[in-house]
Design an enzyme around this catalytic site. Structure first.
Site, mmCIF file in Angstrom:
data_model
loop_
_atom_site.group_PDB
_atom_site.id
_atom_site.type_symbol
_atom_site.label_atom_id
_atom_site.label_comp_id
_atom_site.label_asym_id
_atom_site.label_seq_id
_atom_site.Cartn_x
_atom_site.Cartn_y
_atom_site.Cartn_z
ATOM 1 N N LYS A 3 -0.301 -8.224 -1.878
ATOM 2 C CA LYS A 3 -0.977 -7.124 -1.332
ATOM 3 C C LYS A 3 -0.946 -6.810 0.159
ATOM 4 O O LYS A 3 -0.822 -7.989 0.639
ATOM 5 C CB LYS A 3 -2.255 -6.866 -1.759
ATOM 6 C CG LYS A 3 -2.864 -5.493 -1.938
ATOM 7 C CD LYS A 3 -2.585 -5.119 -3.173
ATOM 8 C CE LYS A 3 -3.047 -3.586 -3.081
ATOM 9 N NZ LYS A 3 -3.147 -3.009 -4.554
HETATM 10 P P1 NAD Z 1 -4.828 7.809 -3.215
HETATM 11 O O1 NAD Z 1 -4.809 7.440 -1.972
HETATM 12 O O2 NAD Z 1 -3.670 8.388 -3.804
HETATM 13 O O3 NAD Z 1 -6.299 8.418 -3.875
HETATM 14 C C1 NAD Z 1 -7.374 7.663 -3.545
HETATM 15 C C2 NAD Z 1 -8.478 8.676 -3.805
HETATM 16 O O4 NAD Z 1 -9.836 8.143 -3.708
HETATM 17 C C3 NAD Z 1 -8.357 9.978 -2.986
HETATM 18 O O5 NAD Z 1 -8.871 11.199 -3.693
HETATM 19 C C4 NAD Z 1 -9.552 9.799 -1.812
HETATM 20 O O6 NAD Z 1 -10.085 11.196 -1.291
HETATM 21 C C5 NAD Z 1 -10.490 8.883 -2.806
HETATM 22 N N1 NAD Z 1 -11.439 7.993 -1.894
HETATM 23 C C6 NAD Z 1 -11.069 7.363 -0.734
HETATM 24 N N2 NAD Z 1 -12.222 6.926 -0.236
HETATM 25 C C7 NAD Z 1 -13.224 7.099 -1.191
HETATM 26 C C8 NAD Z 1 -14.618 7.039 -1.143
HETATM 27 N N3 NAD Z 1 -15.033 6.290 -0.304
HETATM 28 N N4 NAD Z 1 -15.434 7.604 -2.362
HETATM 29 C C9 NAD Z 1 -14.975 8.381 -2.868
HETATM 30 N N5 NAD Z 1 -13.467 8.478 -3.195
HETATM 31 C C10 NAD Z 1 -12.661 8.050 -2.261
HETATM 32 O O7 NAD Z 1 -4.755 6.280 -4.140
HETATM 33 P P2 NAD Z 1 -4.330 5.858 -5.481
HETATM 34 O O8 NAD Z 1 -2.941 5.116 -5.267
HETATM 35 O O9 NAD Z 1 -4.701 6.883 -6.484
HETATM 36 O O10 NAD Z 1 -5.219 4.571 -5.696
HETATM 37 C C11 NAD Z 1 -6.703 4.423 -6.208
HETATM 38 C C12 NAD Z 1 -6.868 3.122 -6.790
HETATM 39 O O11 NAD Z 1 -5.964 2.755 -7.964
HETATM 40 C C13 NAD Z 1 -7.002 2.071 -5.839
HETATM 41 O O12 NAD Z 1 -8.110 1.219 -6.459
HETATM 42 C C14 NAD Z 1 -5.419 1.409 -5.944
HETATM 43 O O13 NAD Z 1 -5.441 -0.009 -5.815
HETATM 44 C C15 NAD Z 1 -5.405 1.799 -7.578
HETATM 45 N N6 NAD Z 1 -4.116 1.668 -8.088
HETATM 46 C C16 NAD Z 1 -2.993 2.478 -7.488
HETATM 47 C C17 NAD Z 1 -1.762 2.347 -8.238
HETATM 48 C C18 NAD Z 1 -0.751 3.248 -7.783
HETATM 49 O O14 NAD Z 1 0.446 3.307 -8.364
HETATM 50 N N7 NAD Z 1 -1.037 4.281 -6.855
HETATM 51 C C19 NAD Z 1 -1.503 1.511 -9.084
HETATM 52 C C20 NAD Z 1 -2.378 0.573 -9.502
HETATM 53 C C21 NAD Z 1 -3.705 0.718 -8.984
#
Ligand code: NAD
Length: 419
Positions: free
Chosen positions: A107
């Site tokens: 990561k």
């Molecule tokens: P992203 O940046 O696209 O979206 C994140 C969202 O969380 C946004 O809507 C943001 O406004 C919101 N956010 C951020 N801080 C916040 C807070 N303090 N309170 C409430 N909302 C908040 O990110 P993503 O890629 O969708 O990732 C989201 C989660 O999924 C993370 O935990 C990431 O590790 C996990 N994840 C993502 C992927 C991927 O392919 N993108 C894969 C596996 C896991």
């Protein structure tokens, strides 16, 4: 820095101990898995648009690379530090092992609020960070991908920077790239799609159906949340609440997700969207529903607010959204929890497909990708249910047991160097 000061790292370790003790994991294997293999801390200085220079802290942690190259996202968020990155790298090791990918866990991230930077500043940040960590990444070593605050454009800048260093195009250094620079069909939606496949497997197991009577609440409105919302809506479910860092929105009749996406494309945040009720993120967590999908950040359901949760299924779209105490409490209350390393594995599975396609320079059709994704998740879901039955544990511990079995076998076969 003491890694144990970070709640996510502490929780990941507590879960590792619990699963290890339950399955009788070799203590020497446990000892090795407790520590990341390698961690790199870098300064990332960039020139801001106003001419001044500002330095950000960047990290890349490789937890375990026994089964293959490291794999894991790059996060741009103000909470990023070494310990959080190390905890997330550990989860990646377990995730890849659980779904049977020939990849290890890693990561990375930068402590930054990307919303405060211009496009040019973000490009400079990404390119300098890519340069600083270039000595430990590469298609056969460690392959980053998007995570919170990063996207396909970030990956394209990263790939270009690495390729400039090498002197030729190296698309395999990252996944989650746009299609025109070697990305895979289906990667953008893959994590959300995987979440919805898992929700359906869970519903089937509970004798529930996902249809027009299903009320869904989603914490987050990003790369995981939006495709998940779209697929659930396509099944007829009502998305009654979603949120982002600016707050949450609610409509008991169902939110028009397409309209909300258009709004955020223009205004960046959900704040101010007309035709819905605006509530807080905390109110969203306590909203009664059938399926709750935390898909934003970690540690949002803790011992402090777990009593407010009113749902039948929790699908952990985010990494580590529930603390261990909250998982135990809600599982005992009868909530079906689909663990993060299974529920959000769709992203890394299609990243793996992207990497394989890139290495072969031979690209597959979308139907084939989605079918392969579905089949891997179905098989993994049933292995986790099997382990939960066998050891009489919750799905979270069961998922780790399945992952640890695979890792233990591989680590024992390879042995300890130099012996
Ligand atoms: P992203 O940046 O696209 O979206 C994140 C969202 O969380 C946004 O809507 C943001 O406004 C919101 N956010 C951020 N801080 C916040 C807070 N303090 N309170 C409430 N909302 C908040 O990110 P993503 O890629 O969708 O990732 C989201 C989660 O999924 C993370 O935990 C990431 O590790 C996990 N994840 C993502 C992927 C991927 O392919 N993108 C894969 C596996 C896991």
């Amino acid at each position: 820095m003491n890694l144990m000061d970070n709640p996510l790292y502490k929780d990941a370790l507590a879960q590792l101990y619990q699963a290890g003790n339950t399955m009788g994991l070799d203590p020497n294997i446990l000892e090795r898995l407790k520590h990341p293999k390698r961690a790199l801390v870098v300064s990332v200085p960039i020139r801001l648009d106003d001419g001044s220079v500002r330095t950000f802290m960047g990290y890349r942690v490789q937890h375990n690379m026994t089964i293959g190259p490291g794999k894991g996202g790059i996060r741009f968020h103000p909470n990023v530090d070494l310990a959080e990155t190390a905890g997330l790298a550990m989860l990646m090791t377990f995730k890849c092992a659980l779904v049977g990918l020939p990849l290890g866990g890693a990561k990375g991230g930068i402590n930054v609020d990307p919303n405060e930077l211009s496009r040019q500043e973000l490009q400079a940040l990404t390119r300098r960070y890519a340069t600083e960590i270039s000595m430990i990444v590469g298609p056969n070593m460690d392959i980053p991908a998007p995570d919170i605050g990063t996207d396909g454009q970030t990956m394209a800048w990263f790939m270009d920077t690495y390729s400039q260093i090498k002197g030729f195009a190296v698309p395999g250094v990252v996944t989650g790239k746009p299609i025109s620079v070697g990305g895979s069909l289906g990667r953008t939606e893959s994590t959300g799609k995987g979440v919805v496949y898992c929700v359906n497997f869970a519903a089937q197991k509970m004798g529930m159906k996902i249809d027009h009577t299903t009320r869904v609440v989603i914490h987050g409105f990003g790369k995981v949340a939006i495709p998940a919302a779209m697929d659930l809506m396509a099944q007829g479910a009502k998305i009654i609440a979603v949120s982002d860092v600016s707050g949450a929105i609610y409509n008991p009749e169902g939110i028009d997700i397409k309209k909300a996406v258009e709004w955020t494309r223009e205004k960046r945040f959900l704040k101010g969207l007309p035709g819905v009720e605006h509530i807080s993120n905390e109110e969203l967590i306590g909203m009664e529903c059938d399926v709750f999908i935390p898909a934003a950040i970690d540690g949002i359901i803790t011992e402090a607010n777990m009593h407010t949760v009113r749902t039948k299924i929790i699908a952990e779209g985010a990494n580590g959204p529930l603390t261990k105490g909250a998982v135990d409490y809600l599982h005992n209350k009868g909530v079906f929890i689909i663990p993060d390393i299974l529920c959000n594995a769709g992203g890394v599975i299609v990243s793996y497909f992207e990497w394989v396609q890139g290495m072969q320079n031979f690209f597959w059709g979308l139907d084939e990708i989605n079918k392969k994704l579905h089949d891997i998740l179905k098989q993994s879901f049933s292995e986790v249910v099997g382990a939960a039955d066998q050891y009489k544990v919750n799905m979270k511990t069961a998922a780790l047991i399945v992952a640890l079995r695979r890792l233990e076998r591989a680590m024992k076969l390879r042995g300890l160097f130099p012996g």
